[in-house]
Design an enzyme around this catalytic site. Structure first.
Site, PDB file in Angstrom:
ATOM      1  N   LYS A  17       0.802  -1.227  -0.067  1.00  0.00           N
ATOM      2  CA  LYS A  17      -0.145   0.186   0.036  1.00  0.00           C
ATOM      3  C   LYS A  17       0.811   1.219  -0.101  1.00  0.00           C
ATOM      4  O   LYS A  17       1.686   1.273   0.732  1.00  0.00           O
ATOM      5  CB  LYS A  17      -0.887  -0.097   1.211  1.00  0.00           C
ATOM      6  CG  LYS A  17      -2.080  -0.949   1.173  1.00  0.00           C
ATOM      7  CD  LYS A  17      -2.733  -0.827   2.551  1.00  0.00           C
ATOM      8  CE  LYS A  17      -3.445   0.341   2.847  1.00  0.00           C
ATOM      9  NZ  LYS A  17      -4.488   0.288   4.086  1.00  0.00           N
ATOM     10  N   ASP A 150       4.184  -0.570  14.620  1.00  0.00           N
ATOM     11  CA  ASP A 150       2.848  -0.777  15.331  1.00  0.00           C
ATOM     12  C   ASP A 150       3.025  -1.318  16.782  1.00  0.00           C
ATOM     13  O   ASP A 150       2.078  -1.068  17.438  1.00  0.00           O
ATOM     14  CB  ASP A 150       2.248  -2.015  14.367  1.00  0.00           C
ATOM     15  CG  ASP A 150       1.439  -1.506  13.433  1.00  0.00           C
ATOM     16  OD1 ASP A 150       1.237  -0.459  13.247  1.00  0.00           O
ATOM     17  OD2 ASP A 150       0.466  -2.422  12.958  1.00  0.00           O
ATOM     18  N   HIS A 210      -9.719  -1.680  17.844  1.00  0.00           N
ATOM     19  CA  HIS A 210      -9.541  -1.523  16.342  1.00  0.00           C
ATOM     20  C   HIS A 210      -9.822  -2.715  15.495  1.00  0.00           C
ATOM     21  O   HIS A 210      -9.368  -3.859  15.839  1.00  0.00           O
ATOM     22  CB  HIS A 210      -8.030  -1.538  15.926  1.00  0.00           C
ATOM     23  CG  HIS A 210      -7.524  -1.748  14.612  1.00  0.00           C
ATOM     24  ND1 HIS A 210      -7.363  -0.358  13.748  1.00  0.00           N
ATOM     25  CD2 HIS A 210      -7.303  -2.536  13.724  1.00  0.00           C
ATOM     26  CE1 HIS A 210      -6.925  -0.766  12.588  1.00  0.00           C
ATOM     27  NE2 HIS A 210      -7.067  -2.164  12.619  1.00  0.00           N
ATOM     28  N   GLY A 212     -10.695  -5.039  12.292  1.00  0.00           N
ATOM     29  CA  GLY A 212     -10.832  -5.138  10.935  1.00  0.00           C
ATOM     30  C   GLY A 212     -10.359  -6.823  10.826  1.00  0.00           C
ATOM     31  O   GLY A 212     -11.078  -7.454  11.337  1.00  0.00           O
ATOM     32  N   GLY A 214      -7.896  -8.255  10.820  1.00  0.00           N
ATOM     33  CA  GLY A 214      -7.252  -8.513  12.456  1.00  0.00           C
ATOM     34  C   GLY A 214      -7.868  -7.486  13.458  1.00  0.00           C
ATOM     35  O   GLY A 214      -8.348  -6.500  13.003  1.00  0.00           O
ATOM     36  N   ILE A 334     -14.285  -3.103  10.487  1.00  0.00           N
ATOM     37  CA  ILE A 334     -15.490  -3.468  11.072  1.00  0.00           C
ATOM     38  C   ILE A 334     -15.844  -2.330  12.035  1.00  0.00           C
ATOM     39  O   ILE A 334     -17.134  -2.264  12.410  1.00  0.00           O
ATOM     40  CB  ILE A 334     -15.308  -4.929  11.611  1.00  0.00           C
ATOM     41  CG1 ILE A 334     -15.015  -6.154  10.665  1.00  0.00           C
ATOM     42  CG2 ILE A 334     -16.288  -5.238  12.541  1.00  0.00           C
ATOM     43  CD1 ILE A 334     -14.360  -7.163  10.992  1.00  0.00           C
ATOM     44  N   GLU A 387      -3.963   5.584   9.720  1.00  0.00           N
ATOM     45  CA  GLU A 387      -2.648   5.259  10.268  1.00  0.00           C
ATOM     46  C   GLU A 387      -1.480   6.017   9.461  1.00  0.00           C
ATOM     47  O   GLU A 387      -0.662   6.365   9.818  1.00  0.00           O
ATOM     48  CB  GLU A 387      -2.425   3.960  10.288  1.00  0.00           C
ATOM     49  CG  GLU A 387      -3.388   2.864  11.196  1.00  0.00           C
ATOM     50  CD  GLU A 387      -3.600   1.617  10.995  1.00  0.00           C
ATOM     51  OE1 GLU A 387      -2.980   0.787  11.534  1.00  0.00           O
ATOM     52  OE2 GLU A 387      -4.354   1.223   9.865  1.00  0.00           O
TER      53      GLU A 387
END
EC number: 2.7.2.1
Length: 400
Positions: A17, A150, A210, A212, A214, A334, A387
Protein backbone atom coordinates in the site's frame (compact mmCIF):
# COMPACT_ATOMS: atom_id res chain seq x y z
CA UNK A 1 2.64 26.68 6.28
CA UNK A 2 4.59 25.04 3.44
CA UNK A 3 3.64 21.52 2.42
CA UNK A 4 5.60 18.49 3.63
CA UNK A 5 4.92 15.67 1.20
CA UNK A 6 5.70 12.19 2.50
CA UNK A 7 5.59 8.88 0.63
CA UNK A 8 4.03 6.35 3.01
CA UNK A 9 4.79 2.67 2.32
CA UNK A 10 3.08 -0.32 3.94
CA UNK A 11 4.69 -3.49 2.62
CA UNK A 12 2.85 -6.72 3.33
CA UNK A 13 3.99 -10.21 2.42
CA UNK A 14 2.07 -10.14 -0.88
CA UNK A 15 1.05 -6.50 -1.25
CA UNK A 16 2.23 -2.90 -1.01
CA UNK A 17 0.00 0.00 0.00
CA UNK A 18 1.31 3.46 -0.80
CA UNK A 19 0.25 7.09 -0.51
CA UNK A 20 1.69 10.56 -0.88
CA UNK A 21 0.36 12.66 1.99
CA UNK A 22 0.88 16.27 2.99
CA UNK A 23 1.84 15.91 6.65
CA UNK A 24 0.79 19.50 7.40
CA UNK A 25 -2.90 19.11 6.46
CA UNK A 26 -3.49 15.40 5.78
CA UNK A 27 -4.25 15.92 2.08
CA UNK A 28 -3.73 12.72 0.08
CA UNK A 29 -2.29 13.41 -3.39
CA UNK A 30 -1.83 9.82 -4.58
CA UNK A 31 -2.84 6.50 -3.04
CA UNK A 32 -2.74 2.96 -4.28
CA UNK A 33 -2.33 -0.75 -3.74
CA UNK A 34 -0.12 -3.27 -5.49
CA UNK A 35 -1.23 -6.83 -4.78
CA UNK A 36 -1.10 -10.52 -5.74
CA UNK A 37 2.71 -10.53 -5.59
CA UNK A 38 4.47 -13.66 -6.91
CA UNK A 39 1.31 -14.62 -8.83
CA UNK A 40 0.42 -14.38 -12.54
CA UNK A 41 -2.20 -11.70 -11.80
CA UNK A 42 0.13 -9.29 -9.92
CA UNK A 43 -1.27 -5.80 -10.44
CA UNK A 44 -1.36 -2.24 -9.17
CA UNK A 45 -4.30 0.16 -8.66
CA UNK A 46 -3.99 3.83 -7.81
CA UNK A 47 -5.94 7.06 -7.42
CA UNK A 48 -4.59 10.42 -8.58
CA UNK A 49 -6.44 13.68 -9.27
CA UNK A 50 -9.73 11.99 -8.41
CA UNK A 51 -9.34 9.35 -11.12
CA UNK A 52 -8.76 5.62 -10.63
CA UNK A 53 -6.23 3.71 -12.72
CA UNK A 54 -5.03 0.12 -12.87
CA UNK A 55 -2.22 -1.83 -14.54
CA UNK A 56 -0.72 -5.32 -14.63
CA UNK A 57 2.74 -5.60 -13.07
CA UNK A 58 3.68 -8.79 -14.91
CA UNK A 59 3.54 -12.41 -13.79
CA UNK A 60 5.46 -13.03 -10.57
CA UNK A 61 6.06 -9.34 -9.85
CA UNK A 62 6.71 -8.28 -6.25
CA UNK A 63 7.86 -5.28 -4.16
CA UNK A 64 10.74 -4.30 -6.45
CA UNK A 65 8.58 -4.20 -9.58
CA UNK A 66 5.81 -2.36 -7.73
CA UNK A 67 8.15 0.38 -6.47
CA UNK A 68 9.73 0.66 -9.91
CA UNK A 69 6.25 1.20 -11.35
CA UNK A 70 5.42 3.81 -8.70
CA UNK A 71 8.63 5.74 -9.45
CA UNK A 72 8.90 5.31 -13.21
CA UNK A 73 5.24 5.42 -14.23
CA UNK A 74 3.01 7.02 -11.59
CA UNK A 75 5.45 9.62 -10.23
CA UNK A 76 6.99 10.18 -13.68
CA UNK A 77 3.61 11.63 -14.70
CA UNK A 78 3.79 13.97 -11.70
CA UNK A 79 7.35 15.35 -11.70
CA UNK A 80 6.43 18.38 -9.58
CA UNK A 81 4.93 16.11 -6.91
CA UNK A 82 7.93 13.80 -6.99
CA UNK A 83 10.32 16.72 -6.62
CA UNK A 84 8.47 17.90 -3.48
CA UNK A 85 8.85 14.63 -1.56
CA UNK A 86 10.62 15.36 1.72
CA UNK A 87 10.58 11.93 3.41
CA UNK A 88 9.49 8.30 3.19
CA UNK A 89 7.57 6.70 6.07
CA UNK A 90 7.52 2.91 6.50
CA UNK A 91 4.96 1.01 8.55
CA UNK A 92 6.75 -1.70 10.55
CA UNK A 93 4.59 -4.32 12.28
CA UNK A 94 7.08 -5.42 14.96
CA UNK A 95 9.90 -3.54 16.65
CA UNK A 96 10.30 -5.76 19.71
CA UNK A 97 11.44 -3.94 22.86
CA UNK A 98 14.14 -2.03 20.99
CA UNK A 99 11.88 0.66 19.51
CA UNK A 100 9.59 2.74 21.72
CA UNK A 101 8.95 5.44 19.09
CA UNK A 102 9.45 6.17 15.39
CA UNK A 103 13.07 6.46 14.21
CA UNK A 104 15.09 7.47 11.15
CA UNK A 105 16.23 4.33 9.32
CA UNK A 106 19.91 3.46 9.91
CA UNK A 107 21.88 0.22 9.66
CA UNK A 108 21.21 -0.31 13.37
CA UNK A 109 17.46 0.14 12.85
CA UNK A 110 17.49 -2.31 9.94
CA UNK A 111 19.26 -4.84 12.18
CA UNK A 112 16.64 -4.28 14.90
CA UNK A 113 13.84 -5.01 12.42
CA UNK A 114 15.70 -8.17 11.36
CA UNK A 115 16.03 -9.23 15.00
CA UNK A 116 12.23 -9.02 15.37
CA UNK A 117 11.51 -11.28 12.36
CA UNK A 118 10.72 -14.31 14.61
CA UNK A 119 7.77 -12.32 16.05
CA UNK A 120 6.48 -11.14 12.63
CA UNK A 121 7.77 -13.70 10.11
CA UNK A 122 5.43 -12.62 7.31
CA UNK A 123 5.57 -8.86 7.77
CA UNK A 124 9.06 -7.80 8.87
CA UNK A 125 10.92 -9.38 5.91
CA UNK A 126 8.52 -7.53 3.58
CA UNK A 127 9.16 -4.26 5.42
CA UNK A 128 12.91 -4.74 4.97
CA UNK A 129 12.42 -5.26 1.23
CA UNK A 130 10.37 -2.05 1.13
CA UNK A 131 13.11 -0.10 2.91
CA UNK A 132 15.83 -1.50 0.62
CA UNK A 133 13.82 -0.70 -2.52
CA UNK A 134 12.98 2.81 -1.28
CA UNK A 135 16.66 3.51 -0.62
CA UNK A 136 17.44 2.38 -4.18
CA UNK A 137 14.55 4.22 -5.82
CA UNK A 138 15.00 7.51 -3.93
CA UNK A 139 18.75 7.96 -3.33
CA UNK A 140 18.16 11.68 -2.67
CA UNK A 141 16.06 10.71 0.40
CA UNK A 142 18.49 8.09 1.74
CA UNK A 143 18.67 9.78 5.15
CA UNK A 144 14.96 10.69 5.16
CA UNK A 145 13.46 7.20 5.59
CA UNK A 146 11.54 6.77 8.85
CA UNK A 147 10.34 3.53 10.48
CA UNK A 148 7.02 3.76 12.37
CA UNK A 149 6.37 0.73 14.57
CA UNK A 150 2.97 -0.83 15.28
CA UNK A 151 4.35 -2.05 18.61
CA UNK A 152 5.77 1.30 19.81
CA UNK A 153 2.57 2.72 21.39
CA UNK A 154 2.28 -0.42 23.54
CA UNK A 155 5.78 -0.09 25.01
CA UNK A 156 4.32 1.88 27.96
CA UNK A 157 2.57 -1.26 29.26
CA UNK A 158 3.60 -2.14 32.82
CA UNK A 159 5.24 -5.46 33.56
CA UNK A 160 2.04 -7.00 34.94
CA UNK A 161 0.40 -6.44 31.54
CA UNK A 162 3.15 -7.64 29.22
CA UNK A 163 4.56 -10.64 31.13
CA UNK A 164 3.18 -14.15 30.63
CA UNK A 165 3.12 -16.54 33.61
CA UNK A 166 5.97 -18.56 32.10
CA UNK A 167 9.53 -19.08 33.41
CA UNK A 168 10.94 -15.55 33.63
CA UNK A 169 14.05 -16.63 31.72
CA UNK A 170 11.92 -16.97 28.56
CA UNK A 171 11.33 -13.22 28.74
CA UNK A 172 14.86 -12.26 29.81
CA UNK A 173 16.69 -14.49 27.34
CA UNK A 174 14.26 -14.75 24.44
CA UNK A 175 11.98 -11.70 24.61
CA UNK A 176 8.79 -13.74 25.01
CA UNK A 177 6.19 -11.23 26.25
CA UNK A 178 3.12 -9.30 25.07
CA UNK A 179 3.93 -6.72 22.38
CA UNK A 180 0.56 -5.89 20.83
CA UNK A 181 -0.18 -4.51 17.38
CA UNK A 182 -2.20 -1.78 15.62
CA UNK A 183 -0.44 0.70 17.91
CA UNK A 184 -0.42 3.46 15.29
CA UNK A 185 -4.20 3.18 14.93
CA UNK A 186 -4.84 3.03 18.69
CA UNK A 187 -2.65 6.12 19.15
CA UNK A 188 -4.40 8.05 16.36
CA UNK A 189 -7.95 7.44 17.60
CA UNK A 190 -6.89 8.21 21.19
CA UNK A 191 -5.61 11.59 19.98
CA UNK A 192 -8.83 12.22 18.07
CA UNK A 193 -10.97 11.21 21.07
CA UNK A 194 -9.06 13.71 23.22
CA UNK A 195 -9.90 16.46 20.71
CA UNK A 196 -13.58 15.47 20.62
CA UNK A 197 -13.75 15.43 24.43
CA UNK A 198 -11.71 18.64 24.66
CA UNK A 199 -9.21 16.99 27.00
CA UNK A 200 -5.42 16.85 27.00
CA UNK A 201 -4.32 13.41 25.78
CA UNK A 202 -2.40 12.86 29.03
CA UNK A 203 -5.70 13.08 30.98
CA UNK A 204 -7.65 10.73 28.67
CA UNK A 205 -8.96 7.31 29.74
CA UNK A 206 -10.39 5.34 26.80
CA UNK A 207 -10.73 1.78 25.55
CA UNK A 208 -9.98 1.66 21.83
CA UNK A 209 -11.23 -1.17 19.61
CA UNK A 210 -9.46 -1.57 16.25
CA UNK A 211 -11.63 -4.11 14.42
CA UNK A 212 -10.68 -5.23 10.93
CA UNK A 213 -9.59 -8.54 9.45
CA UNK A 214 -7.25 -8.43 12.43
CA UNK A 215 -8.57 -6.88 15.63
CA UNK A 216 -7.31 -5.67 18.98
CA UNK A 217 -8.50 -3.75 22.04
CA UNK A 218 -6.27 -1.36 23.97
CA UNK A 219 -6.67 0.16 27.43
CA UNK A 220 -5.42 3.77 27.32
CA UNK A 221 -4.98 5.42 30.72
CA UNK A 222 -3.79 9.02 30.95
CA UNK A 223 -3.02 8.88 27.23
CA UNK A 224 -0.77 5.82 27.44
CA UNK A 225 -1.30 2.16 26.66
CA UNK A 226 -1.55 0.05 29.83
CA UNK A 227 -2.75 -3.20 28.22
CA UNK A 228 -3.69 -4.61 24.83
CA UNK A 229 -5.28 -7.82 23.59
CA UNK A 230 -2.73 -8.99 21.01
CA UNK A 231 0.29 -10.75 22.44
CA UNK A 232 3.72 -11.96 21.39
CA UNK A 233 2.13 -12.16 17.93
CA UNK A 234 -1.11 -10.85 16.40
CA UNK A 235 -2.77 -14.26 17.02
CA UNK A 236 -3.83 -13.60 20.62
CA UNK A 237 -6.99 -11.83 21.72
CA UNK A 238 -10.19 -11.19 19.80
CA UNK A 239 -11.97 -13.38 17.27
CA UNK A 240 -10.64 -12.16 13.89
CA UNK A 241 -11.27 -12.83 10.21
CA UNK A 242 -9.21 -16.01 10.01
CA UNK A 243 -7.38 -15.99 13.38
CA UNK A 244 -8.70 -17.80 16.46
CA UNK A 245 -7.65 -15.28 19.08
CA UNK A 246 -7.60 -16.61 22.67
CA UNK A 247 -7.84 -20.35 23.20
CA UNK A 248 -6.73 -23.01 25.69
CA UNK A 249 -3.06 -23.69 24.77
CA UNK A 250 -3.63 -27.42 25.41
CA UNK A 251 -5.83 -27.51 22.28
CA UNK A 252 -2.56 -27.38 20.34
CA UNK A 253 -1.28 -30.56 22.06
CA UNK A 254 -4.62 -32.28 21.45
CA UNK A 255 -4.56 -31.40 17.75
CA UNK A 256 -1.01 -32.77 17.53
CA UNK A 257 -1.24 -35.85 19.75
CA UNK A 258 -4.82 -37.05 19.28
CA UNK A 259 -5.51 -35.82 15.75
CA UNK A 260 -2.07 -36.21 14.19
CA UNK A 261 -1.74 -32.63 12.95
CA UNK A 262 1.76 -31.26 12.35
CA UNK A 263 2.96 -27.98 13.87
CA UNK A 264 2.71 -26.31 10.44
CA UNK A 265 -0.85 -27.59 9.99
CA UNK A 266 -1.84 -26.28 13.43
CA UNK A 267 -0.25 -22.91 12.66
CA UNK A 268 -2.23 -22.70 9.41
CA UNK A 269 -5.43 -23.75 11.23
CA UNK A 270 -5.10 -21.08 13.92
CA UNK A 271 -3.96 -18.22 11.67
CA UNK A 272 -5.74 -18.84 8.36
CA UNK A 273 -8.68 -21.19 8.95
CA UNK A 274 -10.19 -20.01 12.26
CA UNK A 275 -11.97 -16.86 13.44
CA UNK A 276 -15.07 -15.88 11.47
CA UNK A 277 -14.02 -18.24 8.67
CA UNK A 278 -13.79 -21.16 11.06
CA UNK A 279 -17.08 -20.38 12.81
CA UNK A 280 -19.08 -19.86 9.60
CA UNK A 281 -17.15 -22.42 7.53
CA UNK A 282 -18.02 -20.06 4.65
CA UNK A 283 -16.15 -16.75 4.83
CA UNK A 284 -13.94 -14.45 6.90
CA UNK A 285 -16.01 -11.43 5.76
CA UNK A 286 -17.89 -9.73 8.60
CA UNK A 287 -20.37 -8.29 6.08
CA UNK A 288 -21.69 -11.81 5.40
CA UNK A 289 -22.05 -12.39 9.13
CA UNK A 290 -23.93 -9.11 9.63
CA UNK A 291 -26.16 -9.48 6.56
CA UNK A 292 -27.19 -13.05 7.43
CA UNK A 293 -27.36 -12.80 11.23
CA UNK A 294 -31.15 -13.13 11.38
CA UNK A 295 -31.48 -15.95 8.83
CA UNK A 296 -28.42 -18.22 8.92
CA UNK A 297 -27.21 -20.22 11.92
CA UNK A 298 -23.56 -19.99 10.85
CA UNK A 299 -23.66 -16.19 10.71
CA UNK A 300 -25.44 -15.90 14.07
CA UNK A 301 -22.94 -18.28 15.68
CA UNK A 302 -19.95 -16.31 14.39
CA UNK A 303 -21.39 -12.91 15.32
CA UNK A 304 -22.34 -14.02 18.83
CA UNK A 305 -18.88 -15.44 19.58
CA UNK A 306 -17.20 -12.35 18.07
CA UNK A 307 -19.22 -9.87 20.15
CA UNK A 308 -19.04 -11.99 23.32
CA UNK A 309 -15.23 -11.95 23.17
CA UNK A 310 -15.09 -8.24 22.36
CA UNK A 311 -17.45 -7.32 25.23
CA UNK A 312 -15.37 -9.42 27.66
CA UNK A 313 -12.21 -7.49 26.74
CA UNK A 314 -13.88 -4.09 27.02
CA UNK A 315 -15.40 -5.07 30.36
CA UNK A 316 -12.12 -6.36 31.77
CA UNK A 317 -10.20 -3.25 30.68
CA UNK A 318 -12.54 -1.00 32.66
CA UNK A 319 -10.76 -2.42 35.74
CA UNK A 320 -7.58 -0.63 34.56
CA UNK A 321 -9.12 2.84 34.23
CA UNK A 322 -8.61 4.04 37.82
CA UNK A 323 -12.34 4.57 38.26
CA UNK A 324 -12.89 6.82 35.22
CA UNK A 325 -13.69 5.76 31.66
CA UNK A 326 -14.18 8.67 29.25
CA UNK A 327 -15.25 6.62 26.22
CA UNK A 328 -15.07 3.40 24.25
CA UNK A 329 -13.87 4.02 20.68
CA UNK A 330 -14.55 1.82 17.64
CA UNK A 331 -12.32 2.00 14.55
CA UNK A 332 -11.00 -0.16 11.69
CA UNK A 333 -13.03 -1.60 8.80
CA UNK A 334 -15.46 -3.50 11.06
CA UNK A 335 -15.40 -0.99 13.91
CA UNK A 336 -16.26 1.88 11.56
CA UNK A 337 -18.93 0.12 9.48
CA UNK A 338 -20.50 -2.83 11.31
CA UNK A 339 -23.28 -1.15 13.30
CA UNK A 340 -24.58 -4.55 14.42
CA UNK A 341 -21.23 -5.49 15.99
CA UNK A 342 -21.22 -2.25 17.98
CA UNK A 343 -24.84 -2.63 19.08
CA UNK A 344 -24.60 -6.28 20.14
CA UNK A 345 -21.35 -5.61 21.99
CA UNK A 346 -22.54 -2.53 23.89
CA UNK A 347 -25.84 -4.27 24.73
CA UNK A 348 -23.76 -6.72 26.79
CA UNK A 349 -22.20 -3.81 28.72
CA UNK A 350 -25.36 -2.24 30.13
CA UNK A 351 -24.03 -2.77 33.65
CA UNK A 352 -21.28 -0.25 32.79
CA UNK A 353 -23.85 2.33 31.70
CA UNK A 354 -23.81 1.89 27.91
CA UNK A 355 -27.04 2.42 25.98
CA UNK A 356 -26.88 2.45 22.19
CA UNK A 357 -28.74 5.08 20.15
CA UNK A 358 -29.94 3.17 17.08
CA UNK A 359 -30.15 6.17 14.73
CA UNK A 360 -26.76 7.56 15.75
CA UNK A 361 -25.22 4.11 15.42
CA UNK A 362 -26.55 3.67 11.87
CA UNK A 363 -25.38 7.19 10.91
CA UNK A 364 -21.78 6.59 12.04
CA UNK A 365 -20.70 4.42 9.12
CA UNK A 366 -18.80 4.63 5.83
CA UNK A 367 -16.17 7.10 6.97
CA UNK A 368 -18.38 9.15 9.28
CA UNK A 369 -17.40 9.64 12.91
CA UNK A 370 -19.78 10.29 15.77
CA UNK A 371 -21.32 9.41 19.10
CA UNK A 372 -23.35 6.18 18.95
CA UNK A 373 -24.81 6.16 22.48
CA UNK A 374 -27.71 8.06 24.05
CA UNK A 375 -27.09 11.36 25.83
CA UNK A 376 -27.82 9.67 29.19
CA UNK A 377 -25.38 6.82 28.43
CA UNK A 378 -21.70 6.34 29.02
CA UNK A 379 -20.00 7.52 25.83
CA UNK A 380 -19.11 5.33 22.85
CA UNK A 381 -17.62 6.85 19.68
CA UNK A 382 -16.83 5.82 16.13
CA UNK A 383 -13.60 7.43 14.85
CA UNK A 384 -12.25 6.41 11.41
CA UNK A 385 -8.57 5.58 11.73
CA UNK A 386 -5.80 7.19 9.69
CA UNK A 387 -2.57 5.29 10.26
CA UNK A 388 -1.04 6.73 7.07
CA UNK A 389 -1.38 10.27 8.44
CA UNK A 390 0.42 9.33 11.68
CA UNK A 391 3.23 7.75 9.66
CA UNK A 392 3.48 10.85 7.44
CA UNK A 393 3.49 13.20 10.44
CA UNK A 394 6.17 11.19 12.26
CA UNK A 395 8.33 11.05 9.12
CA UNK A 396 7.99 14.80 8.56
CA UNK A 397 8.73 15.59 12.21
CA UNK A 398 11.85 13.43 12.43
CA UNK A 399 13.32 14.63 9.12
CA UNK A 400 12.55 18.34 9.54
Amino acid sequence: MSSKLVLVLNCGSSSLKFAIIDATNGEEHISGLAECFHLPEARIKWKVDGGKQEAALGAGAAHSEALNFIVNTILAQKPALSAQLTAIGHRIVHGGEKFTSSVIVTDDVIQGIKDSIPFAPLHNPAHLIGIAEALKSFPNLADKNVAVFDTAFHQTMPEESYLYALPYSLYKDHGIRRYGAHGTSHFYVSQEAAKILNKPLEELNVITCHLGNGGSVTAVRNGKCVDTSMGLTPLEGLVMGTRSGDLDPAIIFHLHDAMGMSVDQINTLLTKESGLLGLTEVTSDCRYVEDNYATKADAKRAMDVFCHRLAKYIGSYTALMDGRLDAVVFTGGIGENAAMVRELTLDKLGLLGFEIDHERNMAARFGKSGTITKDSSRLALVIPTNEELVIAQDAARLTA
